[in-house]
Each structure stands twice: as C-alpha cells, then as structure tokens.
Design an enzyme around this catalytic site. Structure first.
Site, mmCIF file in Angstrom:
data_model
loop_
_atom_site.group_PDB
_atom_site.id
_atom_site.type_symbol
_atom_site.label_atom_id
_atom_site.label_comp_id
_atom_site.label_asym_id
_atom_site.label_seq_id
_atom_site.Cartn_x
_atom_site.Cartn_y
_atom_site.Cartn_z
ATOM 1 N N GLY A 8 0.830 -1.214 0.000
ATOM 2 C CA GLY A 8 0.000 0.000 0.000
ATOM 3 C C GLY A 8 0.854 1.249 0.000
ATOM 4 N N THR A 10 1.788 3.285 -2.251
ATOM 5 C CA THR A 10 1.400 4.435 -3.082
ATOM 6 C C THR A 10 0.192 5.183 -2.501
ATOM 7 N N ASP A 13 -1.281 6.568 3.614
ATOM 8 C CA ASP A 13 -0.494 6.149 4.776
ATOM 9 C C ASP A 13 0.871 5.613 4.358
ATOM 10 N N LEU A 64 -1.437 -7.971 -3.746
ATOM 11 C CA LEU A 64 -1.984 -8.810 -2.664
ATOM 12 C C LEU A 64 -2.872 -9.926 -3.206
ATOM 13 N N GLN A 88 -8.321 -2.304 -0.984
ATOM 14 C CA GLN A 88 -9.380 -1.527 -1.646
ATOM 15 C C GLN A 88 -10.064 -0.868 -0.448
ATOM 16 N N SER A 130 -9.242 -1.533 10.959
ATOM 17 C CA SER A 130 -10.028 -0.304 10.824
ATOM 18 C C SER A 130 -11.148 -0.200 11.855
ATOM 19 N N GLU A 132 -13.896 0.808 11.153
ATOM 20 C CA GLU A 132 -15.118 0.369 10.465
ATOM 21 C C GLU A 132 -15.581 -0.993 10.993
ATOM 22 N N TYR A 153 -16.336 -4.062 3.010
ATOM 23 C CA TYR A 153 -14.988 -3.638 3.403
ATOM 24 C C TYR A 153 -14.734 -3.980 4.875
ATOM 25 N N LYS A 157 -12.057 -6.478 6.530
ATOM 26 C CA LYS A 157 -11.049 -6.023 7.497
ATOM 27 C C LYS A 157 -11.125 -6.854 8.781
ATOM 28 N N GLU A 190 -9.099 11.546 -3.058
ATOM 29 C CA GLU A 190 -10.060 12.640 -3.302
ATOM 30 C C GLU A 190 -11.518 12.217 -3.235
ATOM 31 N N ARG A 282 -24.912 4.970 1.882
ATOM 32 C CA ARG A 282 -24.511 3.561 1.852
ATOM 33 C C ARG A 282 -25.680 2.674 2.237
HETATM 34 P P1 NAP Z 1 -5.327 4.308 0.311
HETATM 35 O O1 NAP Z 1 -4.813 5.709 0.179
HETATM 36 O O2 NAP Z 1 -6.596 3.937 -0.375
HETATM 37 O O3 NAP Z 1 -4.159 3.328 -0.191
HETATM 38 C C1 NAP Z 1 -4.400 1.969 -0.438
HETATM 39 C C2 NAP Z 1 -3.137 1.357 -1.022
HETATM 40 O O4 NAP Z 1 -3.384 -0.043 -1.309
HETATM 41 C C3 NAP Z 1 -2.684 1.992 -2.356
HETATM 42 O O5 NAP Z 1 -1.276 2.010 -2.379
HETATM 43 C C4 NAP Z 1 -3.206 0.999 -3.386
HETATM 44 O O6 NAP Z 1 -2.513 1.019 -4.609
HETATM 45 C C5 NAP Z 1 -2.939 -0.298 -2.635
HETATM 46 N N1 NAP Z 1 -3.647 -1.456 -3.188
HETATM 47 C C6 NAP Z 1 -4.957 -1.557 -3.511
HETATM 48 N N2 NAP Z 1 -5.220 -2.789 -4.003
HETATM 49 C C7 NAP Z 1 -4.052 -3.470 -4.012
HETATM 50 C C8 NAP Z 1 -3.660 -4.769 -4.414
HETATM 51 N N3 NAP Z 1 -4.528 -5.619 -4.952
HETATM 52 N N4 NAP Z 1 -2.376 -5.153 -4.239
HETATM 53 C C9 NAP Z 1 -1.472 -4.275 -3.745
HETATM 54 N N5 NAP Z 1 -1.764 -3.019 -3.378
HETATM 55 C C10 NAP Z 1 -3.047 -2.630 -3.494
HETATM 56 O O7 NAP Z 1 -5.494 3.926 1.846
HETATM 57 P P2 NAP Z 1 -4.886 4.641 3.151
HETATM 58 O O8 NAP Z 1 -5.845 5.680 3.593
HETATM 59 O O9 NAP Z 1 -3.459 4.969 2.931
HETATM 60 O O10 NAP Z 1 -5.022 3.454 4.221
HETATM 61 C C11 NAP Z 1 -3.978 2.499 4.399
HETATM 62 C C12 NAP Z 1 -4.537 1.242 5.005
HETATM 63 O O11 NAP Z 1 -5.140 1.536 6.264
HETATM 64 C C13 NAP Z 1 -5.633 0.566 4.197
HETATM 65 O O12 NAP Z 1 -5.527 -0.825 4.408
HETATM 66 C C14 NAP Z 1 -6.924 1.093 4.810
HETATM 67 O O13 NAP Z 1 -7.974 0.171 4.580
HETATM 68 C C15 NAP Z 1 -6.514 1.151 6.267
HETATM 69 N N6 NAP Z 1 -7.180 2.150 7.080
HETATM 70 C C16 NAP Z 1 -7.214 3.454 6.689
HETATM 71 C C17 NAP Z 1 -7.800 4.404 7.509
HETATM 72 C C18 NAP Z 1 -7.842 5.863 7.103
HETATM 73 O O14 NAP Z 1 -8.628 6.596 7.726
HETATM 74 N N7 NAP Z 1 -7.032 6.303 6.162
HETATM 75 C C19 NAP Z 1 -8.332 4.018 8.746
HETATM 76 C C20 NAP Z 1 -8.280 2.674 9.123
HETATM 77 C C21 NAP Z 1 -7.676 1.745 8.295
HETATM 78 P P3 NAP Z 1 -2.921 2.065 -5.795
HETATM 79 O O15 NAP Z 1 -2.277 3.379 -5.409
HETATM 80 O O16 NAP Z 1 -2.338 1.429 -6.990
HETATM 81 O O17 NAP Z 1 -4.428 2.160 -5.797
HETATM 82 O O1 G4F Z 2 -14.605 9.560 4.115
HETATM 83 P P1 G4F Z 2 -15.388 8.305 4.085
HETATM 84 O O2 G4F Z 2 -15.603 7.667 2.758
HETATM 85 O O3 G4F Z 2 -14.645 7.329 5.111
HETATM 86 P P2 G4F Z 2 -15.150 6.012 5.870
HETATM 87 O O4 G4F Z 2 -16.285 5.381 5.187
HETATM 88 O O5 G4F Z 2 -15.334 6.392 7.295
HETATM 89 O O6 G4F Z 2 -13.876 5.065 5.699
HETATM 90 C C1 G4F Z 2 -12.559 5.559 5.889
HETATM 91 O O7 G4F Z 2 -12.201 5.404 7.250
HETATM 92 C C2 G4F Z 2 -12.154 4.035 7.702
HETATM 93 C C3 G4F Z 2 -11.776 4.068 9.182
HETATM 94 O O8 G4F Z 2 -12.923 4.272 9.950
HETATM 95 C C4 G4F Z 2 -11.137 3.287 6.865
HETATM 96 F F1 G4F Z 2 -11.052 2.017 7.312
HETATM 97 C C5 G4F Z 2 -11.545 3.314 5.418
HETATM 98 O O9 G4F Z 2 -10.534 2.668 4.624
HETATM 99 C C6 G4F Z 2 -11.628 4.773 4.965
HETATM 100 O O10 G4F Z 2 -10.345 5.334 5.006
HETATM 101 O O11 G4F Z 2 -16.819 8.549 4.747
HETATM 102 C C7 G4F Z 2 -16.950 9.119 6.035
HETATM 103 C C8 G4F Z 2 -18.423 9.411 6.314
HETATM 104 C C9 G4F Z 2 -19.332 8.209 6.033
HETATM 105 O O12 G4F Z 2 -20.260 8.099 7.067
HETATM 106 C C10 G4F Z 2 -20.033 8.573 4.735
HETATM 107 O O13 G4F Z 2 -21.344 8.019 4.604
HETATM 108 O O14 G4F Z 2 -18.846 10.436 5.416
HETATM 109 C C11 G4F Z 2 -20.099 10.086 4.870
HETATM 110 N N1 G4F Z 2 -20.270 10.769 3.584
HETATM 111 C C12 G4F Z 2 -21.244 11.691 3.340
HETATM 112 N N2 G4F Z 2 -21.155 12.108 2.074
HETATM 113 C C13 G4F Z 2 -19.553 10.604 2.467
HETATM 114 C C14 G4F Z 2 -20.106 11.445 1.507
HETATM 115 N N3 G4F Z 2 -18.478 9.807 2.189
HETATM 116 C C15 G4F Z 2 -17.947 9.883 0.927
HETATM 117 N N4 G4F Z 2 -16.854 9.126 0.638
HETATM 118 N N5 G4F Z 2 -18.471 10.677 -0.047
HETATM 119 C C16 G4F Z 2 -19.557 11.483 0.190
HETATM 120 O O15 G4F Z 2 -20.026 12.184 -0.701
#
Ligand code: NAP
Ligand code: G4F
Length: 345
Positions: A8, A10, A13, A64, A88, A130, A132, A153, A157, A190, A282
């Site tokens: 991950g 690219t 995180d 993966l 994903q 997560s 989630e 998702y 997780k 984005e 959702r």
């Molecule tokens: P992200 O920006 O969506 O990055 C996901 C990464 O996974 C990207 O590098 C993507 O590659 C790669 N990836 C996707 N499918 C893959 C595959 N089949 N094989 C190898 N690599 C693959 O996510 P993030 O926000 O940095 O989050 C990092 C991790 O923490 C994720 O596992 C996410 O679910 C988890 N997480 C995030 C949050 C949050 O709030 N950010 C909170 C809790 C947990 P590409 O660039 O090619 O798409």
């Molecule tokens: O920004 P979100 O898409 O993040 P979400 O669903 O909380 O998931 C993120 O955080 C998780 C950790 O809790 C990670 F595991 C996961 O990989 C990801 O990084 O949505 C946040 C909230 C949701 O309740 C959604 O329903 O915002 C609400 N929302 C309202 N309007 C929207 C929108 N979300 C998105 N993406 N786009 C909207 O237009």
C-alpha cells in the site's frame, strides 16, 4: 540497518510511513501494483533512481491478489518488519465490488501472513485494521468492544484482523494490529469525504465548480492527522510483545461540522453550494465512530499532535494552494476532471 516491506506504499499512509521510516534510517522495499498510468505521485519526492548508489528506497511490483509475488518479495528482501497497508479501502465502493474487496483485504492479508510463515522469516508484522469493524456498536470503541461490521470492506477487514491475531497465537508470529480511526491529510484520496470537501472548496473559490454533492451529513467520525497515525504503526512493532491497539483522537464530529468549519475557513457558506445526492448514501452506515485510545496512550506513549480544527485548516489551505498552482501552470484538464461525475464518489 533495518529493512521494511511496505504494502500500500502508493496510498496516503504508505507515503507518510515510508518518509517516517527513511528518516529513522530504514531500508525500504515498497510494493506497488501494476497500473496503466503512473500511481506513484505520493512517493515521487522520495524516489531516487535505483542506479544511484546510496539509495535506501526500492519499489517492487507485487499484488496482494498474487501470493507468489509476495513470497518472492519476502525471500528476496528478508525484512525485519512488514507493514500491510494495501487495500481496496473505499467503504462505499466495497458494496459495488464486494468479492474483489474481500480478495484484497481479507484473503490478501492471509496470503501475506502465510508467505511469512512458509518462508520461516522472523519478521514483525503490522496489520492495518479499521474502526469500520465496530460499525454499529455504541461509542466509544476500544480494543474490547464488540465488532459489528456494516460493509463488505468492514467484514473483510475483520477477517484480516482476526487472522492476524490467529497467526500470532498459532505460530507465535510478532503480529500486531492497529485499529485505526479515520485519519486524513492533504494526501487523502479525493473521494473520501474530507478531501472531497476541501478539494471542492478550492474549486469553488477559484470558480471551477459551483455545486458539491454529498451523502449522509449526520455520520460522525473521529478524524485525526495521518502522519500521527503512521508513527503509531511503527511504535507497535517496537514493542517486545505484539498486541492490538485502537488509535484515534477521542473526539468525534459530524460531516456537517466538517463542512461548517472547512467552508468557513475559506470565507464561504456551504449552504449555498452543497446538495444531498442519495447516490452517496450507503446501504448500511457506521453512524458514530469514536476512539477510546487509552491503551495506546498508556502502553505506547502515543498521542495525536493535531486537533480537528487544525486538520481542517491544513487540508483547506493545501488544496487551495495546490489548485491555485495548477491553474497558474495552466493544467488544461482541471476543469473537465472536477466536473466529471465518475470522480465524485
Ligand atoms: P489508500 O490511500 O486507499 O491506499 C491503499 C493502497 O493499497 C494503495 O497504495 C493501493 O494502490 C494499494 N492497493 C490496492 N489494491 C491493491 C492490491 N490488490 N495489491 C497491492 N496493493 C493494493 O489507503 P490509506 O488511507 O493509505 O489506508 C492504508 C490502510 O489503512 C488501508 O488498508 C486502509 O484500509 C486502512 N485504514 C485506513 C484508515 C484511514 O482513515 N485512512 C483508517 C483505518 C484503516 P494504488 O495506489 O495502486 O491504488
Ligand atoms: O470519508 P469516508 O468515505 O470514510 P469512511 O467510510 O469512514 O472510511 C474511511 O475510514 C475508515 C476508518 O474508519 C477506513 F477504514 C476506510 O478505509 C476509509 O479510510 O466517509 C466518512 C463518512 C461516512 O459516514 C459517509 O457516509 O462520510 C459520509 N459521507 C457523506 N457524504 C460521504 C459522503 N463519504 C464519501 N466518501 N463521499 C460522500 O459524498
């Protein structure tokens, strides 16, 4: 010199973690998947050509969904630490591609753990779990809270999380799982709500967009700053004993509150620009996620350094600066890409 593999790499995180580990003196082997277009924007500032002597940062193709590529990478690198951040990671998208999401997020984690077990390496493992996974359980949520995932998702997780615990208990792997609450930054994808909002503000301010369509404004999230959270990942792997930790700020806000603060920071009133589009709701929602991170504070000594208000300011200012500089550079595609509905999820 310690060696780490980061999956991950690219993503948001991955890029912050690699910066952090390089600064600590690590040699980094980052996994990237094949893409038809460049997908290393967040890493380009770190990358030196591997022909240069002295580089400590190497990119490898792997995926993966391809266990053999993971085994090969482990054999070749023989890492001290493995950080599994690949996913994903979009919750709404997981309802549309549930099988693929499970393959990467759930089975992908198992493939990596199994590759570590079969190669017999004594490396430490971090799993990106997560908040989630808590889904509909009442806040605040801690390591002992019952899980009730509300999306494909989150279900995937939860498998990744429990299989990590299982490999720790079955094979004495030094495997830790970080149950991270939402964390954001100017590098956030984005289509996540915070970045979607701050990006839209920059476009509105500069006359490139006049409407922002979003979904559920009442959902509450515990939003922190991503660089703080990658520090916590590393701290977990420095412990003698592997364990699971909740990481979050302990403060939750609604999407509506985020809109209020972010638009106000740009001297705009969001009521003039924001409309609800049911497509962004959702099928099932996690209504209220709020971290009880007292264990991480007590055992790791971790705490966040950026407040909610500062996070919003950092993101709005970064997007304004970015869009302004692209406009100055005359990026022809800017107008058409911001208006394209496919990018607005
Ligand atoms: P992200 O920006 O969506 O990055 C996901 C990464 O996974 C990207 O590098 C993507 O590659 C790669 N990836 C996707 N499918 C893959 C595959 N089949 N094989 C190898 N690599 C693959 O996510 P993030 O926000 O940095 O989050 C990092 C991790 O923490 C994720 O596992 C996410 O679910 C988890 N997480 C995030 C949050 C949050 O709030 N950010 C909170 C809790 C947990 P590409 O660039 O090619 O798409
Ligand atoms: O920004 P979100 O898409 O993040 P979400 O669903 O909380 O998931 C993120 O955080 C998780 C950790 O809790 C990670 F595991 C996961 O990989 C990801 O990084 O949505 C946040 C909230 C949701 O309740 C959604 O329903 O915002 C609400 N929302 C309202 N309007 C929207 C929108 N979300 C998105 N993406 N786009 C909207 O237009």
């Amino acid at each position: 010199m310690k060696k780490a593999i980061v999956t991950g790499s690219t993503g948001q995180d991955g890029s912050y973690l690699i910066e952090f580990l390089l600064a600590k003196g690590y040699e980094i082997h980052a996994l990237k998947r094949r893409s038809s277009s460049f997908n290393t924007d967040r890493l380009d500032h770190l990358y030196k050509d591997f022909h240069d002597s002295g580089t400590r940062f190497f990119l490898h193709y792997a995926d993966l969904t391809d266990g053999s590529s993971l085994t090969r990478l482990l054999y070749d690198v023989r890492p001290d630490e493995v950080y599994n951040l690949a996913a994903q990671s979009h919750v709404k998208v997981s309802f549309e591609i549930p099988e693929y999401t499970a393959d990467v997020v759930a089975t992908g984690t198992l493939r990596l753990l199994e590759a570590i077990r079969l190669t017999g390496l004594k490396c430490r493992f971090y799993q990106a779990s997560s908040s989630e996974m808590f889904g509909s359980t009442s806040p605040p949520q801690s390591e002992t809270t019952v899980f009730h995932p509300r999306s494909p998702y989150a279900c995937a997780k939860l498998f990744g999380h429990t299989i990590t615990v299982n490999y720790r208990e079955s094979y004495r792997l030094h495997a830790s799982s970080g149950i991270l609450f939402n964390h954001e930054s100017p590098r956030r994808g984005e289509t996540f709500v915070t970045r979607k909002i701050t990006r839209a503000i920059a476009h509105i301010k500069l006359g490139l967009q006049n409407k922002l369509y979003i979904g559920n404004m009442e959902a509450r999230r515990d939003w922190g700053y991503a660089p703080d959270y990658v520090r916590a990942m590393w701290m977990m792997l420095q412990q003698d004993v592997p364990d699971d930790y909740v990481i979050g700020t302990g403060e939750a806000h609604s999407v509506r509150e985020f809109l209020d603060l972010a638009f106000a920071h740009a001297n705009l009133d969001w009521h003039e620009f924001v409309e609800i589009d049911p497509r962004y709701f959702r099928p099932a929602e996690a209504d209220h996620l709020l971290a009880d991170a007292s264990k991480a504070r007590r055992v790791l000594g971790w705490q966040p350094s950026v407040t909610f208000k500062d996070l919003v300011r950092i993101m709005v200012e970064a997007d304004l600066a970015d869009v302004e500089s692209k406009l100055r550079g005359g990026e022809a595609l800017l107008r058409s890409t911001v208006e394209s509905p496919g990018r607005n999820s």
